[in-house]
Design an enzyme around this catalytic site. Structure first.
Site, PDB file in Angstrom:
ATOM      1  N   ASP A  26       1.091  -0.913  -0.231  1.00 29.28           N
ATOM      2  CA  ASP A  26       0.146  -0.038   0.128  1.00 29.28           C
ATOM      3  C   ASP A  26       0.844   1.315   0.167  1.00 29.28           C
ATOM      4  OD1 ASP A  26      -2.117  -2.279   0.666  1.00 29.28           O
ATOM      5  OD2 ASP A  26      -3.062  -1.024   1.730  1.00 29.28           O
TER       6      ASP A  26
ATOM      7  N   LYS B 133      -6.886   3.835  -3.393  1.00 33.46           N
ATOM      8  CA  LYS B 133      -7.322   3.712  -1.517  1.00 33.46           C
ATOM      9  C   LYS B 133      -8.049   4.943  -1.284  1.00 33.46           C
ATOM     10  CE  LYS B 133      -5.121   2.589   2.903  1.00 33.46           C
ATOM     11  NZ  LYS B 133      -3.938   1.335   3.091  1.00 33.46           N
TER      12      LYS B 133
ATOM     13  N   LYS C  11      -9.988   0.376  -2.248  1.00 33.34           N
ATOM     14  CA  LYS C  11      -9.816   0.354  -0.871  1.00 33.34           C
ATOM     15  C   LYS C  11     -10.232   1.426  -0.246  1.00 33.34           C
ATOM     16  CE  LYS C  11      -7.162  -1.685   2.771  1.00 33.34           C
ATOM     17  NZ  LYS C  11      -5.578  -1.628   2.285  1.00 33.34           N
TER      18      LYS C  11
END
Length: 239
Positions: free
Chosen positions: A100, A166, A196
């Site tokens: 991430d 995300k 996400k």
């Protein structure tokens, strides 16, 4: 929230959407191990640990289906592209399978989209060369961005080959919102990029709202409480 939507989900499916976050800077080794064991018990999609904890998490979760993830350029995204690439390779060497990464927020807000896209592209390419199945998620930090900047960031991430966009790190001024999730889903190709939700998702209702807004994964640390609440709602005597 649609009752039919809730009825269609099982506690196992809810757990399977969660990337369980173990990112607080003050977490002890014992807390990281306990968190990884919780992931194995609840069968979450992944655990997301600090870079220094990747090898430990991979060891604890060996033989389970739980993926090991970590953060890159966290939490501000301001490290150089070369540093992000090196951090990514080290994480994969240590046993991570998901990354991430935080995009460079300042360069995005400066309008330097070429830099932002190359920053993502270089991490994605290095990760995929090292581990072709590696999943790369790009953190936008939506609370610091305008809607136009969010759209530009999503398109840069998609064009750079990222697997997910995300919402947040969980360490800035705000977290996931339904409006942001809908915007992110609307400006990306669902066959190429997943979404996400992360930041401030502490209850089952928070999680369900994000899923209904088209999130595919959920970053959360209240995993046990969320899944246990889903189990309680699904119990035969809950009605």
């Amino acid at each position: 929230m649609s009752s039919s939507f809730i009825d269609s989900l099982t506690p196992e499916q809810v757990a399977g959407t969660i990337d369980h976050a173990l990112l607080r800077p003050d977490m002890t080794t014992e807390q990281v191990v306990a968190g990884c064991r919780l992931c194995a018990e609840y069968q979450t999609a992944s655990v997301c640990v600090r870079p220094c904890d990747v090898a430990l998490a991979a060891s604890v979760l060996a033989g389970t289906a739980v993926q090991v993830g970590t953060v890159i350029g966290f939490p501000h995204g301001t490290t150089s592209t070369q540093a992000k690439v090196a951090e990514s390779i080290q994480a994969l060497d240590d046993g991570a399978t998901e990354l991430d990464m935080v995009l460079n927020i300042g360069r995005l807000k400066s309008g330097d989209l070429a830099y932002v896209q190359k920053d993502i592209h270089d991490v994605v390419q290095a990760a995929k060369r090292k581990l072709p199945t590696c999943c790369v998620k790009v953190i936008l930090e939506c609370s610091l961005l305008t809607d136009d900047e969010k759209v530009a960031a999503c398109k840069a991430a998609q064009d750079a080959g990222a697997d997910y966009v995300k919402t947040s790190t969980g360490f800035s001024t705000g977290g996931a919102t339904v409006a942001d999730l809908k915007l992110m889903r609307g400006c990306t190709d669902p066959e190429r990029v997943h979404v996400k939700a992360s930041g401030g998702i502490r209850t089952l209702d928070d999680l369900l709202a994000c899923l209904q807004a088209s999130a595919d994964r959920i970053g959360a640390s209240a995993t046990a409480a969320i899944v246990d609440e889903m189990r309680a709602r699904k119990a035969p005597d809950a009605a």
